[in-house]
Motif scaffolding. Structure first.
Motif, PDB file in Angstrom:
ATOM      1  N   THR A   7      -6.542 -20.210 -26.279  1.00 43.43           N
ATOM      2  CA  THR A   7      -5.439 -20.145 -25.344  1.00 43.43           C
ATOM      3  C   THR A   7      -5.572 -21.250 -24.310  1.00 43.43           C
ATOM      4  O   THR A   7      -6.641 -21.844 -24.149  1.00 43.43           O
ATOM      5  N   GLU A  14      -7.467 -18.532 -15.939  1.00 43.19           N
ATOM      6  CA  GLU A  14      -6.160 -18.094 -16.441  1.00 43.19           C
ATOM      7  C   GLU A  14      -6.133 -18.107 -17.963  1.00 43.19           C
ATOM      8  O   GLU A  14      -5.599 -17.195 -18.601  1.00 43.19           O
ATOM      9  N   GLU A  17      -8.262 -15.121 -19.217  1.00 40.93           N
ATOM     10  CA  GLU A  17      -7.550 -13.855 -19.036  1.00 40.93           C
ATOM     11  C   GLU A  17      -6.473 -13.673 -20.101  1.00 40.93           C
ATOM     12  O   GLU A  17      -6.298 -12.575 -20.640  1.00 40.93           O
ATOM     13  N   SER A  18      -5.770 -14.754 -20.434  1.00 43.69           N
ATOM     14  CA  SER A  18      -4.754 -14.685 -21.475  1.00 43.69           C
ATOM     15  C   SER A  18      -5.367 -14.326 -22.829  1.00 43.69           C
ATOM     16  O   SER A  18      -4.829 -13.507 -23.580  1.00 43.69           O
ATOM     17  N   LEU A  20      -8.256 -12.698 -23.384  1.00 46.70           N
ATOM     18  CA  LEU A  20      -8.748 -11.316 -23.362  1.00 46.70           C
ATOM     19  C   LEU A  20      -7.597 -10.330 -23.513  1.00 46.70           C
ATOM     20  O   LEU A  20      -7.733  -9.292 -24.176  1.00 46.70           O
ATOM     21  N   ASN A  21      -6.442 -10.643 -22.920  1.00 47.63           N
ATOM     22  CA  ASN A  21      -5.273  -9.776 -23.068  1.00 47.63           C
ATOM     23  C   ASN A  21      -4.805  -9.741 -24.524  1.00 47.63           C
ATOM     24  O   ASN A  21      -4.389  -8.689 -25.027  1.00 47.63           O
ATOM     25  N   GLN A  22      -4.868 -10.883 -25.204  1.00 50.23           N
ATOM     26  CA  GLN A  22      -4.450 -10.914 -26.608  1.00 50.23           C
ATOM     27  C   GLN A  22      -5.405 -10.118 -27.493  1.00 50.23           C
ATOM     28  O   GLN A  22      -4.979  -9.439 -28.431  1.00 50.23           O
ATOM     29  N   GLY A  24      -7.415  -7.690 -26.354  1.00 50.71           N
ATOM     30  CA  GLY A  24      -7.465  -6.314 -25.884  1.00 50.71           C
ATOM     31  C   GLY A  24      -8.867  -5.785 -25.675  1.00 50.71           C
ATOM     32  O   GLY A  24      -9.125  -4.597 -25.879  1.00 50.71           O
ATOM     33  N   PRO A  26     -12.699  -6.234 -23.086  1.00 48.93           N
ATOM     34  CA  PRO A  26     -13.273  -6.823 -21.869  1.00 48.93           C
ATOM     35  C   PRO A  26     -14.101  -8.050 -22.200  1.00 48.93           C
ATOM     36  O   PRO A  26     -14.492  -8.277 -23.354  1.00 48.93           O
ATOM     37  N   SER A  27     -14.427  -8.822 -21.173  1.00 45.93           N
ATOM     38  CA  SER A  27     -15.120 -10.093 -21.384  1.00 45.93           C
ATOM     39  C   SER A  27     -16.534  -9.911 -21.925  1.00 45.93           C
ATOM     40  O   SER A  27     -17.049 -10.779 -22.626  1.00 45.93           O
ATOM     41  N   THR A  30     -17.131 -10.307 -25.719  1.00 47.22           N
ATOM     42  CA  THR A  30     -16.673 -11.559 -26.316  1.00 47.22           C
ATOM     43  C   THR A  30     -17.633 -12.696 -26.019  1.00 47.22           C
ATOM     44  O   THR A  30     -18.490 -12.604 -25.145  1.00 47.22           O
TER      45      THR A  30
END
Length: 264
Positions: A7, A14, A17-18, A20-22, A24, A26-27, A30
Motif C-alpha cells: 500500500t 498512513e 495503517e491502510s 493493516l485495515n486491508q 484485518g 493488528p501490527s 505482521t
C-alpha cells in the motif's frame, strides 16, 4: 485472504495503517517492510508517496504435491552415425590487431567540439540562472570540461536548498539541465555539484555499504539498502565487490530499485 499487501500513503504510518485495515489484523501479527520513504520533488517533479509491504506472520501453506505419472521406459535410440566433417570454408579471419583496432575506433566516443561545449555551457548556465532566481537564490556557476562532458559547480548562499534531501534537488536539477542542453547539443553529459556534495555523498554511501555488509555477514540475513539512483548503486557495488563474505545485487524497478547485500 491475501497473505501480504502493498500500500501507499502520504506517510509511512498512513501506508501501514491502510495495509493493516486491508488484512484485518493488528501490527504484531505482521511483518512490515518499508519499500519507499515519501519525498517531495522539485516543482512537482520526482515527488512520491510512501510504499510498504505488510505480510502475515506464520507458516506458509505448503504447495500441493504434483501427481506422479507412470513413466514408460523410453525406446533405445539407434546409434547415431558419425557425421562427415563439413568442408572448411575458405574465409580468412581478420588479424587480431586489425579487429582490435576496428573495435577501438567503433567504441571510442567522439569528443564534443569546442563550439558544442560552448553552446552547452551557455544553455546550462542560462537555465540554472532562471531556476535559481525563481528560487530566490543568488548563485554563481563555475564550469569546466570533464570526461568529454560539462561539470558545473554551483556556489552561493542557501546551497542546502539546491542540494535537497539526500541530493534529490541537485539530481533533479542535473537531470533537467541535461535535458535542456540535449535539445541543442547531442552527446554532452552534464554534472552538477554544490559544496563538494558528490564526494561527501560517495564517502557516506561507502560507509553505509560496509555497515550493511558487516550486518549481513554477522546475522546471515540479506540486508536491503535504501532505494538509490543508478550512479549511487554503482558506488555501493564497487565498494563491496572485494568485501569478504558478502555479495550484492540490485532488485526492484525504478525509482524503487535498491541494492541487496547478502552473505555468501
Amino acid at each position: 485472504m491475501d497473505n501480504q499487501v502493498e500500500t501507499t500513503g502520504r506517510t509511512v504510518d498512513e501506508a501501514i495503517e491502510s495495509a493493516l485495515n486491508q488484512l484485518g489484523v493488528p501490527s504484531d501479527e505482521t511483518t512490515i517492510e518499508v519499500l519507499e520513504e515519501p519525498r517531495s520533488g522539485l516543482f512537482g517533479i520526482g515527488s512520491r508517496l510512501a510504499r510498504v509491504r505488510v505480510s502475515l506472520k506464520g507458516p506458509q501453506a505448503a504447495p500441493a504435491a504434483a501427481p506422479v505419472e507412470d513413466k514408460k521406459p523410453a525406446p533405445k535410440a539407434a546409434p547415431a552415425k558419425a557425421d562427415k566433417p563439413a568442408p572448411k570454408a575458405n574465409v580468412s579471419a581478420p588479424a587480431p590487431a586489425e579487429a582490435a583496432a576496428k573495435a577501438a575506433v567503433k567504441e571510442t566516443p567522439q569528443p564534443a567540439s569546442q563550439e558544442d561545449m560552448a553552446l552547452a555551457e551557455e544553455k546550462a548556465t542560462a537555465f540554472l540562472g532562471e531556476v535559481t532566481r525563481a528560487m530566490g537564490i543568488n548563485a554563481t556557476f563555475a564550469t569546466k570540461p570533464k570526461d568529454g562532458g560539462l561539470y558545473i559547480e554551483i556556489a552561493g548562499p542557501q546551497m542546502g536548498r539546491i542540494i535537497g534531501h539526500r541530493g534529490e534537488t541537485l539530481d533533479a536539477l542535473q537531470y533537467l539541465t541535461a535535458q535542456v542542453v540535449g535539445r541543442s547539443v547531442s552527446g554532452v553529459r552534464v554534472w552538477l555539484d554544490a559544496e563538494n556534495y558528490r564526494a561527501k555523498r560517495q564517502d557516506m554511501l561507502e560507509r553505509m555499504a560496509k555497515k550493511a555488509a558487516d550486518r549481513a555477514s554477522r546475522t546471515g540475513y540479506r540486508v536491503p539498502m535504501d532505494p538509490m539512483n543508478p550512479a549511487e548503486r554503482r558506488i555501493v557495488h564497487t565498494a563491496l565487490q572485494d568485501y569478504p563474505g558478502v555479495i550484492t545485487k540490485s532488485e526492484g524497478e525504478e525509482p524503487y530499485r535498491r541494492v541487496i547485500v547478502m552473505p555468501r
